[in-house]
Design a protein around this motif. Sequence first.
Motif, PDB file in Angstrom:
ATOM      1  N   MET A   1      44.956  39.975  39.109  1.00 45.48           N
ATOM      2  CA  MET A   1      44.116  39.193  39.980  1.00 45.48           C
ATOM      3  C   MET A   1      42.809  38.798  39.302  1.00 45.48           C
ATOM      4  O   MET A   1      42.260  37.769  39.595  1.00 45.48           O
ATOM      5  CB  MET A   1      43.782  39.958  41.249  1.00 45.48           C
ATOM      6  N   ALA A   2      42.291  39.644  38.437  1.00 47.23           N
ATOM      7  CA  ALA A   2      41.012  39.346  37.829  1.00 47.23           C
ATOM      8  C   ALA A   2      41.073  38.101  36.950  1.00 47.23           C
ATOM      9  O   ALA A   2      40.097  37.377  36.845  1.00 47.23           O
ATOM     10  CB  ALA A   2      40.528  40.530  37.008  1.00 47.23           C
ATOM     11  N   GLY A   3      42.218  37.855  36.342  1.00 45.42           N
ATOM     12  CA  GLY A   3      42.341  36.716  35.465  1.00 45.42           C
ATOM     13  C   GLY A   3      42.626  35.413  36.168  1.00 45.42           C
ATOM     14  O   GLY A   3      42.536  34.346  35.586  1.00 45.42           O
ATOM     15  N   SER A   4      42.959  35.461  37.458  1.00 41.42           N
ATOM     16  CA  SER A   4      43.339  34.246  38.164  1.00 41.42           C
ATOM     17  C   SER A   4      42.220  33.637  38.995  1.00 41.42           C
ATOM     18  O   SER A   4      42.411  32.626  39.640  1.00 41.42           O
ATOM     19  CB  SER A   4      44.531  34.530  39.084  1.00 41.42           C
ATOM     20  N   SER A   5      41.048  34.251  39.024  1.00 44.93           N
ATOM     21  CA  SER A   5      39.906  33.785  39.817  1.00 44.93           C
ATOM     22  C   SER A   5      40.246  33.697  41.300  1.00 44.93           C
ATOM     23  O   SER A   5      39.725  32.868  42.022  1.00 44.93           O
ATOM     24  CB  SER A   5      39.408  32.427  39.311  1.00 44.93           C
ATOM     25  N   HIS A   6      41.136  34.568  41.756  1.00 47.31           N
ATOM     26  CA  HIS A   6      41.552  34.569  43.152  1.00 47.31           C
ATOM     27  C   HIS A   6      40.428  35.114  44.026  1.00 47.31           C
ATOM     28  O   HIS A   6      40.045  36.266  43.910  1.00 47.31           O
ATOM     29  CB  HIS A   6      42.814  35.417  43.317  1.00 47.31           C
ATOM     30  N   GLY A   7      39.875  34.277  44.876  1.00 48.29           N
ATOM     31  CA  GLY A   7      38.853  34.712  45.819  1.00 48.29           C
ATOM     32  C   GLY A   7      37.442  34.752  45.285  1.00 48.29           C
ATOM     33  O   GLY A   7      36.546  35.250  45.953  1.00 48.29           O
ATOM     34  N   HIS A   8      37.207  34.250  44.101  1.00 43.53           N
ATOM     35  CA  HIS A   8      35.863  34.282  43.525  1.00 43.53           C
ATOM     36  C   HIS A   8      35.126  32.980  43.828  1.00 43.53           C
ATOM     37  O   HIS A   8      34.694  32.270  42.934  1.00 43.53           O
ATOM     38  CB  HIS A   8      35.926  34.514  42.011  1.00 43.53           C
ATOM     39  N   THR A   9      34.995  32.664  45.112  1.00 45.28           N
ATOM     40  CA  THR A   9      34.312  31.440  45.521  1.00 45.28           C
ATOM     41  C   THR A   9      33.345  31.760  46.657  1.00 45.28           C
ATOM     42  O   THR A   9      33.501  32.765  47.358  1.00 45.28           O
ATOM     43  CB  THR A   9      35.320  30.380  46.024  1.00 45.28           C
TER      44      THR A   9
END
Length: 82
Positions: A1-9
């Motif tokens: 998950m850390a590499g996919s930018s999931h939820g980092h908005t």
Amino acid sequence: MAGSSHGHTPAAWTGVIIAFIGFCVAGAFMVMANPLGFWAGMVVVALGGVVGMAMRAAGLGQPKTQHAQPARPVRETVGAES
């Protein structure tokens, strides 16, 4: 998950924080046996989802990516060489 930018908005963070606050409010009023306060907290939880979706629609969410279409193979015509 850390590499996919999931939820980092901003939209994701804001929606989750509002929903978490509503969850805490609902939990506190559940322990105090106050149904009105519990349902008010549940409304805040739902409001967190609405705010997150509205912010995503306003462009503060993760951009939609277009999936690459597989390349179509080139057909060779039989007897084309004359």
